[in-house]
Design a protein around this motif. Sequence first.
Motif, PDB file in Angstrom:
ATOM      1  N   VAL A  34       0.923  -1.256  -0.012  1.00 47.95           N
ATOM      2  CA  VAL A  34      -0.005  -0.047  -0.163  1.00 47.95           C
ATOM      3  C   VAL A  34       0.904   1.121  -0.116  1.00 47.95           C
ATOM      4  N   VAL A  35       0.802   1.817  -1.192  1.00 49.10           N
ATOM      5  CA  VAL A  35       1.727   3.137  -1.394  1.00 49.10           C
ATOM      6  C   VAL A  35       1.153   4.524  -0.820  1.00 49.10           C
ATOM      7  N   SER A  63      -3.575  15.567   4.633  1.00 55.44           N
ATOM      8  CA  SER A  63      -2.833  16.252   3.689  1.00 55.44           C
ATOM      9  C   SER A  63      -1.719  15.528   3.075  1.00 55.44           C
ATOM     10  N   ASN A  64      -1.127  14.358   3.536  1.00 52.66           N
ATOM     11  CA  ASN A  64      -0.103  13.689   3.021  1.00 52.66           C
ATOM     12  C   ASN A  64      -0.380  11.987   3.173  1.00 52.66           C
ATOM     13  N   LEU A  65      -1.159  11.428   2.274  1.00 54.13           N
ATOM     14  CA  LEU A  65      -1.642  10.215   2.282  1.00 54.13           C
ATOM     15  C   LEU A  65      -0.560   9.411   1.827  1.00 54.13           C
ATOM     16  N   GLU A  66       0.406   9.253   2.613  1.00 53.46           N
ATOM     17  CA  GLU A  66       1.514   8.202   2.118  1.00 53.46           C
ATOM     18  C   GLU A  66       1.947   7.273   3.160  1.00 53.46           C
ATOM     19  N   TRP A  67       2.180   5.880   2.804  1.00 48.18           N
ATOM     20  CA  TRP A  67       2.453   4.859   3.807  1.00 48.18           C
ATOM     21  C   TRP A  67       3.432   3.967   3.431  1.00 48.18           C
ATOM     22  N   ASP A  68       3.432   3.775   1.996  1.00 53.24           N
ATOM     23  CA  ASP A  68       4.440   2.802   1.643  1.00 53.24           C
ATOM     24  C   ASP A  68       4.857   1.667   2.523  1.00 53.24           C
ATOM     25  N   GLN A  69       3.772   0.794   2.580  1.00 50.30           N
ATOM     26  CA  GLN A  69       4.166  -0.420   3.630  1.00 50.30           C
ATOM     27  C   GLN A  69       3.864  -1.636   2.989  1.00 50.30           C
ATOM     28  N   VAL A  70       4.576  -2.606   3.245  1.00 49.65           N
ATOM     29  CA  VAL A  70       4.293  -3.984   2.618  1.00 49.65           C
ATOM     30  C   VAL A  70       3.665  -5.104   3.737  1.00 49.65           C
ATOM     31  N   PHE A  71       2.727  -5.589   3.328  1.00 53.73           N
ATOM     32  CA  PHE A  71       1.918  -6.908   4.074  1.00 53.73           C
ATOM     33  C   PHE A  71       2.345  -8.178   3.533  1.00 53.73           C
ATOM     34  N   ALA A  72       2.835  -9.114   4.545  1.00 47.99           N
ATOM     35  CA  ALA A  72       2.979 -10.238   3.809  1.00 47.99           C
ATOM     36  C   ALA A  72       1.956 -11.578   4.561  1.00 47.99           C
ATOM     37  N   PHE A  73       1.274 -12.307   3.942  1.00 49.03           N
ATOM     38  CA  PHE A  73       0.388 -13.252   4.660  1.00 49.03           C
ATOM     39  C   PHE A  73       0.947 -14.555   4.131  1.00 49.03           C
ATOM     40  N   SER A  74       1.182 -15.379   5.096  1.00 47.81           N
ATOM     41  CA  SER A  74       1.653 -16.712   4.852  1.00 47.81           C
ATOM     42  C   SER A  74       0.543 -17.715   4.177  1.00 47.81           C
ATOM     43  N   ASN A  75       0.924 -18.686   3.536  1.00 44.11           N
ATOM     44  CA  ASN A  75       0.187 -19.599   2.891  1.00 44.11           C
ATOM     45  C   ASN A  75      -0.849 -20.136   3.924  1.00 44.11           C
ATOM     46  N   ASP A  76      -0.470 -20.498   4.966  1.00 43.12           N
ATOM     47  CA  ASP A  76      -1.273 -21.140   5.759  1.00 43.12           C
ATOM     48  C   ASP A  76      -2.551 -20.213   6.596  1.00 43.12           C
ATOM     49  N   CYS A  77      -2.264 -18.913   6.204  1.00 43.35           N
ATOM     50  CA  CYS A  77      -3.296 -17.855   6.804  1.00 43.35           C
ATOM     51  C   CYS A  77      -4.351 -17.579   5.707  1.00 43.35           C
TER      52      CYS A  77
END
Length: 1014
Positions: free
Chosen positions: A282-283, A315-329
Amino acid sequence: MNSTNGKEKLVVEVVAAHNLMPKDGEGSSSAFVEVEFDNQRLRTQVKYKDLNPIWNEKLVFDIKNVADLPYMNIDVNVFNERRSSNSRNFLGKVRVSGMHISKEGEGNPELYTLDKRSLFSHIRGELSLKIYISTREVKQVGYGNGVVVSRSGSSTPSGFLKKNKKLHQQNPVMQMQQQHLGQEVNKSTQQGQNHAKPVEPNPGDIKPVVITAGPGPGPVITGGGATVGGGGGGGLGTFFNGSGEFSLKETSPDLGGGPLNKDKTSSTYDLVEQMQYLYVRVVKAKDISVFGGGDIVAEVKLGNYRGITRRAGSSNLEWDQVFAFSNDCMQSSMAEILVKESNKDDFLGRVWFDLSEVPRRVPPDSQLAPQWYRMEDKKGDRAKGGEVMVSIWFGTQADEAFAEAWHSKAANVHFDGLCSIKSKVYLSPKLWYLRVSVIEAQDIVPGEKGSTMMRFPELYAKVQVGSQVSRTRIAVPSATRTLSNPYWNEDFLFVVAEPFEDYLLIAVEDRVAGRDEVVGRVLLPVSAIERRTDDKPVVSRWFNLDNHFGNPADTKALTRFGSRIHLSVSLDGGYHVLDETTLYSSDVKPTAKQLWKPHIGVLEMGILGATGLMPMKIKEGKGGSVDAYCVAKYGPKWVRTRTVVDSLSPKWNEQYTWEVFDPCTVITIGVFDNCRLEKNMINNTGGRDSRIGKVRIRLSTLESDRVYTHSYPLLMLHSTGVKKMGELHLAVRFSCSNMVNMLHMYTMPLLPKMHYVHPLAVNQLESLRYQAMNVVSSRLIRAEPPLGREVVEYMLDHDSHMWSMRRSKANFFRLMNVISGLVTICRWVESVRNWSKPIYSTLFVSSFLTVVSFPEIIIPSLLLCMSLVGLWRFRSRPRYPPHMDTRLSQAENVFPDELDEEFDSFPTNRNADIVRPRYDRLRSVAGRIQSVVGDMATQGERFQALLSWRDPRATFLFVVFCLFAAVGFYAVPFKLVVALWGLYELRPPRFRSKLPSPFLSFLRRLPSKADNLL
């Protein structure tokens, strides 16, 4: 009492025992079980030399009255049979109440902890029993050599028995194993009966059962290779038939995704199992309408798992975060991204993705470019929902986003604790030895200027770098020097690290009336000090001392002269700064990079996971848990895996690489429990990560280009004894780039040249190692996430120099093992001299005469013999890397008081009643060592007395003997002398006297200096 049909029988099925106490003096036991019930006593067969015996025998007892059974007890005793003395040793007991006996076919085997017979009994282990009532005829069943049965009318006194402790109610792993044993059924049935027959396995199918020491859902390994329980899947099943709980086990994981799932990453991540992840990046967002200007967050939702970004202003909607969901989830086929205010549940915009349409990314492909997606609001209108920039893809742990991503396993971790669960690579600071030579000083004005009394100044120099402080001795008055010109000429070594931020402070102090008064000092930046890489002398310099720092008004005063000090200061880059003990050193390169040799190979390690970890803490609503992470250290490079939250069988599957400059080095891998995840522990600086276990692997024991996949036992020594904390699964490969260079390294010195040209004292090296460890830990604790001091100290073995009775015993037995070969040779020669086997003695005499006749074949024969022995032992060479050995460490039979002494602090905090017997024991051990050293000194002094004329008659005899012997050896050929001496020593016993030889008698009569001791 005879058995008759129609009467109830009590059946005690003795299944197996585990981890018994060795009682035969050879590290093992020959155990059998004796069961007593209602004046009836039966026993099983003896299992010789087995600490984990398996009987699977049924002992049948008559029941006089079933109504009295709840008021009766079954006494079970385990003994060790001593065949030499026809006696037995007590191994433990169990008392089972009749109220807990079930009917046939209802119960499962239960595991009981063996109890002591008295307070001073040394007992350990568990016993597995199945007790039930049978209404039909049951035969005594014993597998192997049969069952030994004896009946007695005497009963066991009830005072010897205690209440049993059912371990299966506390240990889920052992309960799972009992269920597995109880579910085994025999296919054969009796004619005329409709119910199943009790379990009667084939004698040839009985295999040892390995019971893990951890209560977690680790694998329960049976003899057939089957794995029972959670956490052992994914190809980590072991193929091991032994019953050693602390042994190394070979595994067969699906490295690189298996042979049918190879991709481009197999060349880089081929030592770990592939783990599939869904990555959502999510950027930023735009066109979001918010009333009041609150903070905005983005939420990624997949089933019951959700990850939330940090807050961003409207006024500055920037996050640039990565989320990882494992296969068993993967609990849903849709992934949702919600944009909402941080303090409200209603979303402002939403977009979702069908997982079946998500692309798959395989490195080294470039990262997937994020795109703008139109969101819909809570009314389903896409015109007012705004837009969000997102990229979503499937990948593995080889993806670049894996290390910094938020993982679904960390869903319950507080936001401030997320930084402490990520995998990181740390580098130790570059360490230098700072050498300071304090030679002399001139024109020192002593303290107490206003004093009218004449006194000798007690001047000394104090050298300080950071927290490291050293002092010279007090200058001794000299007739050739005045009192204001002290002379010391002392060298000091300190440990400093790049980048150099510290200052070198040299202060001259005068001890006046019990206090130290500074009379001058000089401050030098470490970065400006001269560096050297060889043993060339450094030019010494005079430095002016500042003696106006005490009173600011004195700085305006004019002085005719100034005090100064003569110093020689240098940064020595030709040494290797040891921050580890030399026995387990992972790096021996010098500090100066221009002195480094090219690397000879590459070490690759895949940290797969762990199984059966012991719970380290109690979490509310979850019981025992552990948040495990792994740390590996080789050379200056430290690696830390991510923390797997709330799992007793964590899987990391992370791969790391190190350059190898010397094959005779050791890599250390430690497992720890993260204590910085809970909200109340994040800002707690006193929180310490708990130790779970450690593994060392010496690279020189590994074959080149071979992949070693094993599970290593994680052993910890506690005050209650050695305990298995779980198993660590690793895949290791040592690749050699040039075999010639690696073989050449075996002929090179282990340490750099400066360690031999200007060697450091042993106690000095130990002090410098402690300083280096403090410098390294102070730097690594400032990293993010920090690597705690307790982790650094455990990995670097900071307490390896402390006294321990257990380690002393281990080192003594190691020494005995080394000289056992020489002792064996001496015994064999003595047997040849005794002519116990005349044929061997005759062959030895003929061989001796041949060697004496042709002495030029002695050295070639010895070298040829050693080469043949080496080639013969190649077939039986070790195929697996070494691991922690509890028997070698003397950790299995250590006494509790010795363990308490080993874990005591320094200086001790125990009371005098505990310290006094330990001191007496230490005096006793030291007294034996003192006697041995004294005897060795006595023998050496007797040899010196041969020519010292301390005993004039003995020296006269020796001198005369030497004169005649010199003439005889000159006249007689040397070969003949050796042959005659050998034949004389090898003569048959009937021609020898039992009295000592004249030369030995003469030597024992010589005087020694023991007569002069007080």
